[in-house]
Scaffold this motif. Structure first.
Motif, PDB file in Angstrom:
ATOM      1  N   ALA A 168      -7.056   7.329   0.756  1.00  0.00           N
ATOM      2  CA  ALA A 168      -7.871   7.084  -0.438  1.00  0.00           C
ATOM      3  C   ALA A 168      -8.827   8.241  -0.705  1.00  0.00           C
ATOM      4  N   TYR A 179     -10.077   0.956  -1.132  1.00  0.00           N
ATOM      5  CA  TYR A 179      -9.122   0.799  -0.032  1.00  0.00           C
ATOM      6  C   TYR A 179      -9.529  -0.367   0.873  1.00  0.00           C
ATOM      7  N   SER A 214      -6.524   3.940  -6.014  1.00  0.00           N
ATOM      8  CA  SER A 214      -6.942   4.148  -4.624  1.00  0.00           C
ATOM      9  C   SER A 214      -6.944   2.834  -3.848  1.00  0.00           C
ATOM     10  N   ARG A 215      -7.010   1.701  -4.528  1.00  0.00           N
ATOM     11  CA  ARG A 215      -6.918   0.420  -3.824  1.00  0.00           C
ATOM     12  C   ARG A 215      -5.514   0.184  -3.277  1.00  0.00           C
ATOM     13  N   ARG A 243       0.833  -1.196   0.000  1.00  0.00           N
ATOM     14  CA  ARG A 243       0.000   0.000   0.000  1.00  0.00           C
ATOM     15  C   ARG A 243       0.877   1.258   0.000  1.00  0.00           C
ATOM     16  N   ALA A 271      -4.033   2.561  -1.587  1.00  0.00           N
ATOM     17  CA  ALA A 271      -3.918   3.480  -0.447  1.00  0.00           C
ATOM     18  C   ALA A 271      -3.761   2.691   0.862  1.00  0.00           C
TER      19      ALA A 271
END
Length: 415
Positions: free
Chosen positions: A226, A74, A217-218, A16, A220
């Motif tokens: 996110a 997220y 954003s996944r 992440r 984050a």
């Protein structure tokens, strides 16, 4: 190219990213010259005050929509096309794969055509060079997308600050070319457009991108990362592009910042701005296509799909995709938001804010409730004269929620 960016699985916690990395990639995505063209169309149809109102409303709606999906990305580690398996089914999700992939390849074609056409015009090159330039850039722009998140991150760290500086320089020169702000405020509209259409166009500029911004954003590391990274990109970043196009249209009768810079005499900066502006969006766009394509045919060969997508986008560019921007934006603003509405309702209502692991989830081939909700929402968005993107999201979520509720009642009665 040591990683493949998890095209068919969740992003693990150990990969992440923080706020700066997520924000810079998303800002590079939303800094796009086509958005300026849309701003130019809006700028010529409204007074400055009305234009700023439309930009504010449109980008806030776009930003909240994208941020809502970003938080789900997220939480789950999944992007929109993988979420589609839950709300549309294993085979039914191919509908969202196709729709989202098609929209991104359309954007890629537009950007590929744009850089070739503008370079030929700006540098006074032979028109016969347009075709080879489209072919060259059609494949060159996909290199950082082939590398993946890291490639786009490194490019954006260089390009986004440079583009912000160029825009500020252009704004300063633009204000100097005016006798006063009153000249801008006092200009009368030269075209007609309703406020609802203007907001739809603004949302349409990046509603497809907002839906697929879940690809980043996944990555984050927290929900705050996110949400804030997405709002920064889709409210401020996209809003800046729209306003830049609108002001350029009012002051210089040119919507694109590149044409504005040329009018200001900054030809070298204009060419560099064009290159950075398009590259940072083109690689994100073709990356989106590749992720959708991987889910469509269930392959993890993301780089191969990236190159194939670049080839398709180049063919579309050669076929004249450049000429259909505004109708394309209205189309996106109508038929993409319902996808997000179904995804949000599915995540929060059916799965109570937590998807099961994708590789172990028992999913049907078709989730007819999701497909029906999407179809009804698209019809409502297409037929309504008032803010189709907003109507599409709300109807999709409400209809899907109602269908889920009726199914639960039937199961309860049967038991």
């Amino acid at each position: 190219m040591e990683t493949n960016d998890y095209p068919l699985t969740e992003v693990p916690k150990n990969d992440r990213k923080g706020l700066f990395s997520t924000s810079i990639v998303l800002l590079g995505f939303t800094f796009f010259t086509a958005t300026m063209f849309a701003g130019g169309k809006i700028g010529s149809a409204f007074s400055l005050g009305e234009m700023l109102l439309a930009v504010t409303i449109g980008n806030l709606l776009l930003g909240f929509y994208a941020a809502a999906l970003a938080y789900i990305a997220y939480k789950s580690g999944l992007n929109a096309v993988l979420m589609g398996r839950f709300c549309f089914g294993e085979k039914g999700s191919k509908l969202s794969d196709f729709i989202l992939g098609f929209t991104q390849i359309g954007w890629y074609a537009w950007g590929t055509a744009t850089i070739a056409i503008v370079l030929v015009k700006t540098l006074d090159l032979s028109p016969s060079l347009e075709t080879p330039l489209m072919i060259f850039f059609g494949f060159a722009f996909c290199i950082t997308a082939m590398i993946g998140y890291k490639g786009m991150d490194y490019l954006s760290r260089l390009a986004v600050p440079a583009m912000l500086l160029f825009i500020l320089i252009s704004f300063y020169k633009g204000m100097a070319d005016l006798s006063g702000l009153g000249d801008v405020f006092g200009q009368a509209p030269t075209t007609n457009m309703s406020m609802a259409t203007a907001i739809t166009i603004i949302i349409g500029t990046f509603v497809s991108g907002g839906t697929q911004a879940t690809n980043w954003s996944r990555f984050a590391k927290s929900g705050k990362v996110a949400i804030w990274a997405t709002l920064l990109a889709f409210v401020l970043g996209n809003g800046l592009m729209v306003v830049t196009g609108a002001l350029g249209s009012l002051i210089y009768q040119q919507a694109d910042i590149v044409d504005v810079m040329i009018a200001q005499g900054s030809i070298s900066l204009a060419i560099l701005m064009l290159f950075l502006n398009l590259w940072t969006t083109q690689d994100n766009t073709i990356y989106n296509f590749a992720v959708a394509g991987c889910n469509l045919v269930r392959t993890d060969k993301r780089r191969l799909v990236t190159v194939l997508g670049a080839a398709i986008g180049t063919v579309l560019a050669l076929g004249g995709m450049y000429n259909y921007l505004i109708p394309y934006l209205i189309l996106l603003g109508t038929f993409i938001p319902p996808l997000g509405g179904v995804i949000m309702a599915d995540f929060w209502v059916k799965y109570r804010g937590k998807y099961p692991a994708l590789d172990s989830a028992a999913l049907p081939n078709f989730n007819y409730s999701g497909l029906v909700a999407y179809g009804i929402a698209c019809a409502c968005a297409y037929l309504t004269p008032v803010l189709p993107p907003v109507i599409g999201v709300l109807v999709a979520a409400l209809v899907y929620g109602a269908l889920l509720s009726s199914q639960m009642k039937v199961k309860t009665a049967t038991i």
